[in-house]
Design an enzyme around this catalytic site. Structure first.
Site, PDB file in Angstrom:
ATOM      1  N   ASP A  82      65.245  16.712-107.111  1.00 15.45           N
ATOM      2  CA  ASP A  82      65.012  18.122-106.836  1.00 15.45           C
ATOM      3  C   ASP A  82      63.647  18.219-106.144  1.00 15.45           C
ATOM      4  OD1 ASP A  82      64.120  20.730-106.946  1.00 15.45           O
ATOM      5  OD2 ASP A  82      64.823  21.106-108.989  1.00 15.45           O
ATOM      6  N   GLN A  86      59.818  21.759-105.214  1.00 18.16           N
ATOM      7  CA  GLN A  86      58.366  21.934-105.326  1.00 18.16           C
ATOM      8  C   GLN A  86      57.570  20.898-104.546  1.00 18.16           C
ATOM      9  OE1 GLN A  86      56.744  24.417-106.533  1.00 18.16           O
ATOM     10  NE2 GLN A  86      58.495  25.429-107.473  1.00 18.16           N
ATOM     11  N   LYS A 103      60.397  28.177-100.214  1.00 17.52           N
ATOM     12  CA  LYS A 103      59.202  27.667-100.890  1.00 17.52           C
ATOM     13  C   LYS A 103      58.270  26.961 -99.921  1.00 17.52           C
ATOM     14  CE  LYS A 103      61.037  27.829-105.434  1.00 17.52           C
ATOM     15  NZ  LYS A 103      61.524  27.165-106.638  1.00 17.52           N
ATOM     16  N   HIS A 137      64.013  22.008-113.897  1.00 18.66           N
ATOM     17  CA  HIS A 137      64.313  23.433-113.686  1.00 18.66           C
ATOM     18  C   HIS A 137      65.750  23.666-114.167  1.00 18.66           C
ATOM     19  CE1 HIS A 137      65.219  27.017-111.187  1.00 18.66           C
ATOM     20  NE2 HIS A 137      63.927  27.173-111.023  1.00 18.66           N
ATOM     21  N   CYS A 174      61.957  29.211-115.602  1.00 17.09           N
ATOM     22  CA  CYS A 174      63.269  28.549-115.495  1.00 17.09           C
ATOM     23  C   CYS A 174      63.208  27.127-116.049  1.00 17.09           C
ATOM     24  CB  CYS A 174      63.773  28.515-114.053  1.00 17.09           C
ATOM     25  SG  CYS A 174      64.109  30.125-113.380  1.00 17.09           S
TER      26      CYS A 174
HETATM   27  C1  LIG Z   1      62.614  27.040-107.204  1.00 15.48           C
HETATM   28  C2  LIG Z   1      63.135  25.826-107.800  1.00 15.48           C
HETATM   29  C3  LIG Z   1      64.505  25.562-107.861  1.00 15.48           C
HETATM   30  C4  LIG Z   1      65.543  26.556-107.405  1.00 15.48           C
HETATM   31  O1  LIG Z   1      65.418  26.855-106.058  1.00 15.48           O
HETATM   32  P1  LIG Z   1      66.270  28.051-105.445  1.00 15.48           P
HETATM   33  O2  LIG Z   1      65.643  28.247-104.102  1.00 15.48           O
HETATM   34  O3  LIG Z   1      66.074  29.226-106.354  1.00 15.48           O
HETATM   35  O4  LIG Z   1      67.680  27.603-105.377  1.00 15.48           O
HETATM   36  C5  LIG Z   1      64.917  24.370-108.381  1.00 15.48           C
HETATM   37  N1  LIG Z   1      64.039  23.462-108.821  1.00 15.48           N
HETATM   38  C6  LIG Z   1      62.711  23.671-108.775  1.00 15.48           C
HETATM   39  C7  LIG Z   1      61.795  22.602-109.251  1.00 15.48           C
HETATM   40  C8  LIG Z   1      62.218  24.852-108.274  1.00 15.48           C
HETATM   41  O5  LIG Z   1      60.906  25.060-108.240  1.00 15.48           O
END
Ligand SMILES: *Cc1c(COP(=O)(O)O)cnc(C)c1O
Length: 408
Positions: free
Chosen positions: A202, A205, A228, A125, A366
């Site tokens: 990260d 997800q 999320k 992302h 993104c």
């Molecule tokens: C949504 C997302 C982000 C960013 O998260 P925020 O809540 O907008 O800071 C980063 N990495 C992944 C894989 C995402 O799906």
């Protein structure tokens, strides 16, 4: 289909928004990878906070402040337990995944130099790319890319070739928001550690679908967003190993993060407060804890089993449509499907689906480097949560066929 894994009717009754109509049709919400919906239990927690004990935390001698502090710290414990972090102060509240990554990137920009290298995967992302490019500009360090294949699998042989004694950090998605790939992060972490590199995962997800175990993974940093996984926006968690969080400088200066301030010198507070400058999102943190409790009350085993059924059902239905190309065919995949229909712009499909009350995402998600890899401007993405149904997928497929015949 087997609907028995979850009591879907009861679950849907927890989400007031699922009752609404959009453009004259009952809402079909298939944009869960962008943000999930909020159950009444979490909404009630937010209303209760502002109705009965809203106060600033940690410094107050009065009862409301103590109540708010207790609930805020209770929530930290809920999340510590959920992701099996060894120490409570390894859980830092942030405003979200992006904020968490920036805290670490800022910290490493004070430590790294021109000889150092960092590795970022090809499916990150933007929020796990841009802060590292900013770090490289500042430090002169080199950014290397761990490539992926056309199915959306990272190429681990190339990873081993990229690792060397100058590699200091590896940045990796647990689950790709654009492709759905579940990356073999334990193996990646082990390999990185063999070469002395730290790993930031990260988890934005992954946390809606599975429970990551910090100690089992032996990961150095792990970042997540509340919104999320059924929580509110503007709250997230950065997990960091104590030895790293002790070593890295604070990101922001201000109240709450200090031990002692004079005009000559300021000493920083202990963890976790060192990284929580200013008044935090108290309500959001408490509601995030409520969201984790809610998801656990349903059960992540059941959530992933059910979502896998939705994924298979939707993938089969899409594959049966002429001219469809799905991007991301990894064997290990979460309930996210990116696709295009030959000759039709994704945005046009999204617009027609919206007229039918069906919320999907179109664009680059993104993750522009992934779109460049496939040489496309964007995709249509549907992403499922445990409150979606097979009937909703039927409505989506029906809408998609309609859009296709209107546009081709
Ligand atoms: C949504 C997302 C982000 C960013 O998260 P925020 O809540 O907008 O800071 C980063 N990495 C992944 C894989 C995402 O799906």
């Amino acid at each position: 289909m087997d609907h028995s894994v979850l009591d879907i009717k009861k679950i849907r009754a927890d989400f007031p928004i699922l009752n609404r109509r959009v453009n004259g049709h009952p809402l079909v919400y298939l944009d869960n990878a962008a943000t999930s919906q909020t159950p009444q239990q979490v909404i009630d927690t937010i209303v209760d906070y502002y109705s009965t004990y809203n106060a600033n935390i940690h410094r107050g001698v009065h009862s409301l402040s103590q109540e708010a502090t207790n609930r805020y710290e209770e929530s930290r414990k809920i999340i510590q337990k959920h992701i099996n972090a060894e120490k409570l102060h390894e859980i830092i509240f942030t405003s979200g995944t992006t904020h968490g990554i920036n805290i670490i990137a800022n910290g490493f920009s004070e430590i790294l130099g021109a000889k150092d290298e960092i590795i970022v995967s090809a499916m990150e992302h933007h929020s796990n790319i841009v802060p590292w490019q900013m770090l490289c500009e500042k430090t002169g360090s080199t950014l290397r890319v761990l490539p992926m294949d056309v199915e959306g699998n990272l190429m681990l042989d190339d990873f081993e070739a990229l690792l060397n004694t100058n590699t200091k950090l590896v940045l990796i998605d647990h689950i790709s928001n654009a492709l759905g790939t579940i990356n073999p992060i334990k193996r990646i972490i082990d390999l990185a550690h063999t070469h002395g590199a730290a790993v930031l995962v990260d988890g934005a997800q992954s946390c809606p679908h599975i429970i990551p175990d910090m100690q089992d993974l032996d990961v150095d940093f792990y970042v997540i967003s509340g919104h999320k996984m059924c929580g509110p926006t503007g709250i997230g968690v950065l997990y960091g190993k104590e030895k790293w969080l002790d070593q890295l400088p604070p990101y922001q200066g201000g109240g709450e993060m200090i031990s002692e301030v004079t005009f000559e010198k300021t000493t920083y507070a202990e963890l976790p407060h060192k990284f929580e400058a200013g008044t935090p999102n108290v309500c959001g943190a408490i509601a995030f804890g409520a969201a984790v409790d809610y998801m656990n009350s349903i059960g992540f085993d059941k959530i992933s089993a059910y979502e896998n059924q939705l994924l298979e059902y939707a993938t089969n239905a899409l594959d049966a449509i002429d001219g469809i190309r799905i991007y991301g065919r990894a064997a290990a995949k979460a309930a996210v499907i990116s696709f295009n229909i030959e000759g039709i712009h994704p945005y046009d499909i999204g617009t027609i689906l919206d007229k039918l009350g069906i919320a999907v995402r179109t664009g680059h998600h993104c993750a522009q480097p992934i779109m460049d890899f496939y040489n496309i401007p964007g995709t249509i993405r549907v992403s499922f949560a445990f409150y979606n149904t097979f009937e909703e997928i039927d409505r989506f497929i029906e809408g998609l066929k309609k859009a296709k015949s209107m546009l081709s």
